[in-house]
Design a protein around this motif. Sequence first.
Motif: not given
Length: 507
Positions: A138-142, A174-177
Amino acid sequence: MTVFIMVAGVFTGAPVWRETAELLAAAGGEVHPVPLTGVDAGRPAAPDRVDLETHIADVTAAIDAVDTASGREIVLVGHDYGIHPVLGAADRRAQRVARVVYLDAGMPRDGVPPLAAVPDQDLRAQLAERAERGETEGALAPPARDGWQRWGSTAGLSDAALDRLTALAAPQPLGTLLQPLRLTGAAAAVPVTGILCTGNGVGIDLVQRLVDFGDPDLAALAGPHVTFFELPTGHWPMLSCPAELADVLRRAAAGEGRRLRPADGAGEPPAHLRPFPLDLPEVPRDRKGHVDFYVPEAEGPRPAVVLVHGGPVPAGSRPTPRDWPTLVGYARLAAAEGLVGVTFDHRLHDVTDYERAADDVAAAVELVRADPRVDADRVALWFLSGGGLLAADWLTEPPAWLRCLAASYPILAPLPNWGLTGGRFHPARAVEQAGTLPVVLLRAGRETPEIAATVAAFVTAAEDCGTHLELVDVPNGHHGFETVDAPEETRPALLRAMRSVAARLTA
């Protein structure tokens, strides 16, 4: 010709560099803001298929696309999160990179994920828990428009710039963090420039102090290939001052900038090891574990002043704070006034350590109050510098035995990049609950603007709620004025403040 390859921070992609890139190009540079996969519109991808290595590959491809045979030099610029893929690419293409620029970025290390640099400590803990459970998709919303302060200071951003930052923002995979950065050390010899945005809480003098503490992990910052610049703005200078940023980037590419003094360099000792400005009688030190007592020659139990040093102080620093001339000087000054002066070391080694440092303070206070030479009902706490945030607990619920709280050039609200969004370590708020507790505040007239703002907020809150606040000003004093300013500027204030504390302890 210099080729600038620029990588944006969390939630932001290549368009954020537009004005700065245009200015660099107009000055003769070649500029390539890197579109990041899964963040920039031009490189869509499912978040579950994007991690830090994906972005390292994006930057590496940008490097490989540059023909350096004609003498063009590549300067990699990483803002915020962007320094992680920049360093990963520099590690893989070290021979092709002339310089790496850290733009208001931390110091990533091998094996550590970018999550460690997320300033919001609560969010960092939540994401770490998710990672432990294996929930890395998934991703973290701005953030919303009013939420950017959790990621850095918005100082200098106009309303239009803040609107633009919000409009440009995209979810961060999320993988980038969560994926650890892997470095071999191949780029260790590549020249480096740090550009510090002082509105975000860090300036060159503070970095010099950290180097002066002698932590071997920071020694490289004083190397001959490392330079620094400051920009008096918040965390997004490409939006708040693009012209100034472009100028600094050109100068950085030319090898300009301030260089730091090595901790073991010849000449004058670092600021924290210079002499205390008062000539005081020698008082024997009685060391009990991690607590040192400076006891006057007097009958019966005496009131005590417990000195809480500042920080963060790197764990490897030697000598430790309780042996610094300033702390010893304060303790001996207390003894000269008939009080027991106490110094001790607490574990504020990073901005994430305030909770355990608070525990250390509480434990030291209990040890002091249990000592038969101390009047357990007459104790003062004196906080210095970054230790000032630890005053919040004692302001919130002052115990009856705490007769006075003092502070020297304290930080009295979390700085923007510290990520302390909770209310516990926020003295400027806690003072509203201090009741009748007297507060003596030594205020440096030439304090850094960011710290001075926290002091001003505290003073306003204290005056609004009727706190018994005594201000002792050092008009020409800087942060750490005891050892960095002329003694004649600081002696009267130190004497007045200690005597004021003594009067409250003995009343």
